[in-house]
Design a protein around this motif. Structure first.
Motif, PDB file in Angstrom:
ATOM      1  N   ASP A 404       0.833  -1.209   0.000  1.00 21.59           N
ATOM      2  CA  ASP A 404       0.000   0.000   0.000  1.00 21.59           C
ATOM      3  C   ASP A 404       0.860   1.248   0.000  1.00 21.59           C
ATOM      4  OD1 ASP A 404      -2.185  -1.599   0.073  1.00 21.59           O
ATOM      5  OD2 ASP A 404      -2.561  -1.365   2.232  1.00 21.59           O
ATOM      6  N   ALA A 405       1.900   1.231   0.862  1.00 20.64           N
ATOM      7  CA  ALA A 405       2.766   2.401   0.957  1.00 20.64           C
ATOM      8  C   ALA A 405       3.456   2.648  -0.383  1.00 20.64           C
ATOM      9  CB  ALA A 405       3.790   2.215   2.062  1.00 20.64           C
ATOM     10  N   GLU A 413       7.107  -0.983  -6.715  1.00 19.84           N
ATOM     11  CA  GLU A 413       8.213  -1.851  -6.324  1.00 19.84           C
ATOM     12  C   GLU A 413       9.477  -1.353  -7.022  1.00 19.84           C
ATOM     13  OE1 GLU A 413       9.136  -3.969  -4.268  1.00 19.84           O
ATOM     14  OE2 GLU A 413       7.242  -4.602  -3.361  1.00 19.84           O
ATOM     15  N   SER A 414      10.353  -0.690  -6.288  1.00 17.05           N
ATOM     16  CA  SER A 414      11.558  -0.148  -6.910  1.00 17.05           C
ATOM     17  C   SER A 414      12.602   0.003  -5.815  1.00 17.05           C
ATOM     18  CB  SER A 414      11.278   1.226  -7.518  1.00 17.05           C
ATOM     19  OG  SER A 414      10.907   2.133  -6.488  1.00 17.05           O
ATOM     20  N   THR A 415      13.850   0.185  -6.245  1.00 18.97           N
ATOM     21  CA  THR A 415      14.915   0.351  -5.260  1.00 18.97           C
ATOM     22  C   THR A 415      14.648   1.569  -4.384  1.00 18.97           C
ATOM     23  OG1 THR A 415      16.363  -0.493  -6.966  1.00 18.97           O
ATOM     24  CG2 THR A 415      17.425   0.427  -5.004  1.00 18.97           C
ATOM     25  N   VAL A 419      14.365   1.819  -0.359  1.00 19.43           N
ATOM     26  CA  VAL A 419      15.194   2.719   0.452  1.00 19.43           C
ATOM     27  C   VAL A 419      14.301   3.624   1.295  1.00 19.43           C
ATOM     28  CG1 VAL A 419      16.804   4.681   0.332  1.00 19.43           C
ATOM     29  CG2 VAL A 419      17.117   2.701  -1.183  1.00 19.43           C
ATOM     30  N   TRP A 420      13.291   4.164   0.646  1.00 22.32           N
ATOM     31  CA  TRP A 420      12.366   5.087   1.325  1.00 22.32           C
ATOM     32  C   TRP A 420      11.717   4.416   2.534  1.00 22.32           C
ATOM     33  CZ3 TRP A 420       6.665   5.140   0.686  1.00 22.32           C
ATOM     34  CH2 TRP A 420       6.068   6.244   1.305  1.00 22.32           C
TER      35      TRP A 420
END
Ligand code: PHE
Ligand code: NA
Length: 443
Positions: A404-405, A413-415, A419-420
């Motif tokens: 959800d975030a 869905e990503s690097t 990281v965030w």
């Protein structure tokens, strides 16, 4: 969501409004005196780390919450996590809006007064004496604080779209140009060497002082308008299809750029005029008139322009502060926007009067050695905002499902998304917590 809730006219309108909120007295007035008081370069380094590693991720968190919930700062938590304690962040946010705007309007009032002063002829006495005489007066500064609050209420009264979106497009670029020109001129005054080493050559021993970290963290939150829901509220006027991460980075980049430029404008003159950089909140109100005086006949023109744009930048920030409280009370009590702006505006004006009097007739009233305005600022900027930010980080990091975030933030869905979330879960909360503990002397 009520069917009549407003939305931004465009994505650009939203980014400009968020920039308008961020860029204000924090970049020029507060940044220069806090940097001066905390020894310059080492502080600046910690400040920039706070922006990059804590500020931007939490900025993203606020945008994400606002856009998803489409409500005010308290309503957003109620809606996304009914009955959960996260709402504390919302309540702290509304409280911070009252406190910050109360003293912000005092300083903004000074700027309006200086603007008018340059319109009617400029400041021809010693800038320090002039400033001291003005702020210790029991009536004058309150009058200008009142005028500034009337302007702020006026904009919020008219509503989000019409009121805020338009003016920022013209005034912010103008302010940037003016600060650059003045920085260029300031470099010719003879204090450049000293200023550059003050700003960019760290005295590492300053890092053993725990106050520097709290000051940098507080300045980062204050300057980014972070930790109190201003950006949740602004994010809530976004349409579903607007994208967030780019907006967050541009807002933070611009805000930090403005602060550094302001430093390059102020400090060469500070050293050229032999002023102590740690002189406190009056710094820009003494240094800039000094610069304008040295410009001779052109000084008045620059004075008019500068203080006009500073007051305008303060106005778009003040509007975002008032909007946090107004959006909440409107929904909570079912009041009209007009009624709410007037009532809340009046309360905040009254709340700010002691901060103004603390410069003069009430200067004996201090808390831990700070005058009234400084104390208000300390509680809100160095305690409430980072605490609010801490809760916001934990809320998305731990209170939301990962998917959800990532979806709501537009990271997917990503690097960067990973990281965030890692920062929101671990790094930011721990860093803020440690800085708090250090500053109360726990280690
Ligand atoms: N960021 C604004 C400034 O730099 C002040 C502000 C703080 C505005 C918190 C909104 C919320 O002047
Ligand atoms: Na700012």
């Amino acid at each position: 969501m009520s069917p009549t809730r407003e939305q931004w006219g465009s994505r650009l309108g939203f980014i400009l409004a968020a920039m308008g909120s961020a860029v204000g007295l924090g970049n020029i007035w507060r940044f220069s005196y806090v940097t001066g008081e905390n020894g310059g370069a080492a502080f600046l380094l910690v400040y920039i780390l706070c922006i990059a590693l804590i500020g931007i991720p939490i900025l993203m968190a606020e945008f994400t919450i606002g856009k998803k919930a489409q409500s005010d700062v308290v309503g957003s938590f109620q809606k996304l996590a009914p009955g959960k304690p996260w709402i504390t962040a919302g309540i702290l946010g509304v409280a911070s809006a009252f406190i910050i705007l109360s003293f912000y309007a005092v300083i903004a009032g000074w700027s309006v007064y200086y603007f008018v002063q340059y319109v009617i002829g400029g400041i021809n006495t010693d800038p320090g004496d002039f400033f001291g005489g003005f702020i210790t007066d029991p009536v004058q500064p309150i009058l200008w604080q009142f005028i500034f609050m009337v302007l702020t209420v006026g904009v919020v009264y008219v509503g989000v779209k019409k009121g805020i979106e338009a003016a920022n497009k013209i005034l912010m670029p103008l302010l940037a140009v003016l600060v650059i020109v003045l920085a260029g001129y300031s470099f010719t005054l003879g204090g450049t060497q000293e200023a550059l080493s003050f700003l960019f050559t760290p005295d590492w021993s300053a890092l053993t002082n725990p106050d520097v970290y709290l000051a940098a963290l507080g300045q980062a939150f204050f300057s980014l308008s972070l930790g109190m829901g201003a950006l949740i509220t602004y994010g809530s006027y976004l349409k579903k299809e607007d994208k967030l991460p780019g907006a967050a980075v541009s807002v933070a980049g611009l805000d930090t750029g403005f602060a550094i430029l302001a430093g390059l404008m102020i400090f060469p003159a500070v050293f050229a005029f032999g002023i102590n950089p740690a002189d406190g909140p009056g710094l820009v109100f003494v240094v800039l008139p000094g610069i304008f005086e040295s410009l001779g006949g052109m000084g008045q023109v620059f004075g008019i322009l500068f203080f006009f744009l500073l007051a305008a930048a303060a106005l778009s920030s003040a509007v975002s502060l008032l909007e946090v409280a107004v959006a909440y009370f409107m929904r909570q009590f079912n009041w009209s926007r007009k009624q709410t702006s007037l009532i809340i505006g009046a309360i905040i004006f009254l709340l700010g009067i002691p901060s103004s009097l603390g410069m003069g007739v009430w200067s004996d009233v201090t808390f831990f050695g700070k005058d009234i305005l400084d104390s208000m600022d300390f509680i809100a900027s160095n305690v409430f905002l980072p605490l609010g930010g801490l809760i916001i980080a934990l809320f998305i990091g731990w209170g939301w499902k990962r998917v959800d975030a990532l979806e709501a933030s537009d990271f997917g869905e990503s690097t960067w998304g990973t990281v965030w979330l890692g920062i929101l879960r671990y790094f930011a909360p721990i860093a803020i917590f440690v800085i708090f503990l250090r500053s109360i002397g726990l280690f």
